[in-house]
Design an enzyme around this catalytic site. Structure first.
Site, mmCIF file in Angstrom:
data_model
loop_
_atom_site.group_PDB
_atom_site.id
_atom_site.type_symbol
_atom_site.label_atom_id
_atom_site.label_comp_id
_atom_site.label_asym_id
_atom_site.label_seq_id
_atom_site.Cartn_x
_atom_site.Cartn_y
_atom_site.Cartn_z
ATOM 1 N N GLY A 15 9.907 -2.448 10.860
ATOM 2 C CA GLY A 15 9.429 -1.193 11.075
ATOM 3 C C GLY A 15 10.505 0.040 11.306
ATOM 4 C CE LYS A 64 -3.621 -1.935 3.047
ATOM 5 N NZ LYS A 64 -4.271 -1.687 4.136
ATOM 6 N N GLY A 83 10.456 -5.938 6.137
ATOM 7 C CA GLY A 83 10.542 -7.529 6.203
ATOM 8 C C GLY A 83 10.379 -8.455 5.055
HETATM 9 P P1 ADP Z 1 7.965 -4.762 3.378
HETATM 10 O O1 ADP Z 1 7.715 -5.755 4.422
HETATM 11 O O2 ADP Z 1 9.220 -5.075 2.392
HETATM 12 O O3 ADP Z 1 8.071 -3.506 3.658
HETATM 13 P P2 ADP Z 1 5.218 -4.653 2.504
HETATM 14 O O4 ADP Z 1 4.908 -5.383 3.739
HETATM 15 O O5 ADP Z 1 4.980 -3.239 2.301
HETATM 16 O O6 ADP Z 1 6.845 -4.896 2.270
HETATM 17 O O7 ADP Z 1 4.707 -5.590 1.039
HETATM 18 C C1 ADP Z 1 4.890 -6.628 1.087
HETATM 19 C C2 ADP Z 1 3.388 -7.245 0.572
HETATM 20 O O8 ADP Z 1 2.871 -6.541 -0.697
HETATM 21 C C3 ADP Z 1 3.492 -8.826 0.123
HETATM 22 O O9 ADP Z 1 3.041 -9.463 0.807
HETATM 23 C C4 ADP Z 1 3.185 -8.662 -1.224
HETATM 24 O O10 ADP Z 1 2.285 -10.021 -1.809
HETATM 25 C C5 ADP Z 1 2.314 -7.556 -1.385
HETATM 26 N N1 ADP Z 1 2.263 -7.203 -2.774
HETATM 27 C C6 ADP Z 1 3.230 -6.696 -3.606
HETATM 28 N N2 ADP Z 1 2.651 -6.428 -4.821
HETATM 29 C C7 ADP Z 1 1.369 -6.742 -4.664
HETATM 30 C C8 ADP Z 1 0.287 -6.557 -5.696
HETATM 31 N N3 ADP Z 1 0.516 -6.038 -7.034
HETATM 32 N N4 ADP Z 1 -0.902 -6.852 -5.241
HETATM 33 C C9 ADP Z 1 -1.124 -7.150 -4.018
HETATM 34 N N5 ADP Z 1 -0.130 -7.519 -2.967
HETATM 35 C C10 ADP Z 1 1.010 -7.046 -3.389
HETATM 36 MG MG MG Z 2 5.874 -6.353 5.309
#
Ligand code: ADP
Ligand code: MG
Length: 398
Positions: free
Chosen positions: A373, A197, A350
């Site tokens: 975080g 998001k 993460g």
């Molecule tokens: P990080 O932990 O690296 O900060 P986030 O928690 O913000 O990353 O986002 C990771 C999640 O976003 C993953 O579970 C992934 O499946 C999801 N994601 C990535 N691209 C999409 C997409 N196009 N539609 C739905 N979910 C997505």
């Molecule tokens: Mg995450």
């Protein structure tokens, strides 16, 4: 770095309370990944070599102020003893008068691990009385738990204000590598931001836009930017109420002369499933029942070129639903491109870290942050409470 580090302070013969992040994943009492324990070893070993009496404190999971046997740190004690090849004492009740007696009995170089600090209600509320009890257990406080530094808890913040305090070696590395990238990056400097998001990462994007030369957007959050530009996003994950915000970020980039790159093609499917048939589409070919689940091959080429030209990279958030093989291609390609960069490469978050590890490329990055975080808040340009509470260099009172 303007915070004192463990190397700046005298610890010989002193009881040193070290806040570590031993919040490791466990299944049925068995540690499934000991990365966080290993990450704390340099500080623990350094202190032992200096003749300190080491008292370790950590949380594990969310017991919410109750004793939850499945969240005991005992398995961590065993693993730590193995890794240190030295005995590690265990104290089941950190606030019992006995704990105080046990810290006083420690010999130089000995290590004592306290039970899960979140067994106490006052930990998360940063209760001053609990902080004072922890402070009694030591003469000096060292914070090496970067992953918990964005929380103002009794063992991360309160206690730091009651004892001479300093950053551990892991904390120092996290702060100095990421701090240098933000303040004095080798250029070109690109940030890659993905994940689910936009709303999770608005502040990161805003702060990074003031520092980078290029910002590459992928993952679910790209859909909100595409919707803001008038493309149809079908059934994709999208935050329709955040399109104004996305437009704001696009104009901010334009006004400040930063290149903000968005996907030029996408991998879509009709179902959110690992076995769903998928196809590559241009932005204006998304149908009403399509879901965008990865960046497409043209986008991969575009992003890989941009990455290859960069000398500093910060990456947070996968490019697609990397948990499913067929939608992990964009994320793997970006991971490979980042690994090939001749310069500083930093991975925070993460899921991004998990993706890089899954691709077997962790060793080839300059720095993999141990704090999801916490690294996000650091990249937002915020002061982390657990860092702010530590003594500044030249601050005196040791
Ligand atoms: P990080 O932990 O690296 O900060 P986030 O928690 O913000 O990353 O986002 C990771 C999640 O976003 C993953 O579970 C992934 O499946 C999801 N994601 C990535 N691209 C999409 C997409 N196009 N539609 C739905 N979910 C997505
Ligand atoms: Mg995450």
């Amino acid at each position: 770095m303007d915070t004192l580090t463990v190397r700046d302070i005298a610890v010989q013969g002193k009881r040193v309370l070290v806040r570590v992040d031993f919040n490791v994943p466990m299944e049925n009492g068995v540690i499934t990944d000991d990365t966080r324990i290993r990450a704390a070893l340099p500080t623990i070993q350094y202190l032992r070599e200096q003749g300190a009496r080491v008292v370790l404190a950590s949380h594990l999971g969310r017991p919410k102020g109750e004793r939850a046997p499945e969240l005991s740190l005992l398995p961590v004690r065993d693993r730590l003893a193995q890794l240190l090849q030295a005995p590690v004492e265990f104290c089941e009740d950190a606030v019992d008068p006995q704990a105080l007696a046990r810290t006083r009995e420690l010999r130089d170089g000995a290590v004592l691990l306290l039970e899960n600090v979140r067994y106490y209600k006052g930990e998360e509320s940063n209760d001053p009385e609990l902080a004072a009890l922890f402070a009694q257990l030591a003469d000096v406080y060292v914070n090496d738990a970067f992953g918990a530094a964005h929380r103002a808890h009794a063992t991360t913040e309160g206690v730091a204000r009651l004892l001479p305090s300093a950053a551990g070696l892991l904390m120092e590395r996290e702060l100095s590598v990421m701090g240098a990238a933000l303040s004095t990056p080798a250029r070109p400097f690109a940030a890659i931001i993905g994940g689910a998001k936009v709303s999770d990462k608005i502040r990161v994007i805003k702060n990074l836009l003031t520092k980078v030369d290029a910002l590459l957007i992928g993952g679910g959050m790209a859909n909100t930017f595409l919707l803001a530009q008038g493309y149809r996003t079908g059934k994709s994950l999208v935050e329709a109420d955040k399109t104004d915000l996305a437009r704001g970020l696009l104009s901010l980039a334009a006004e400040t002369g930063k290149r903000l790159l968005l996907p030029v093609d996408l991998v879509v499917a009709k179902r959110f499933a690992a076995d769903a048939p998928s196809r590559v589409v241009a932005l204006d070919e998304i149908q009403d029942d399509d879901m965008a689940l990865d960046i497409g091959p043209q986008t991969i080429r575009l992003y890989a070129d941009e990455i290859a030209r960069s000398r500093t990279i910060i990456w947070n958030g996968p490019m697609g639903v990397f948990e499913m093989e067929q939608f992990a291609i964009g994320t793997s390609a970006v991971a490979q491109a980042v690994a090939d960069v001749q310069g500083v490469t930093i991975i925070g978050g993460g899921d991004s870290v998990a993706a890089v590890e899954k691709a077997g490329l962790a060793e080839r990055m300059t720095h993999i942050s141990t704090g999801g975080g916490a690294s996000l808040e650091f990249l937002e340009g915020r002061q982390l409470p657990g860092v702010a509470a530590l003594q500044a260099k030249g601050g005196g009172n040791l």
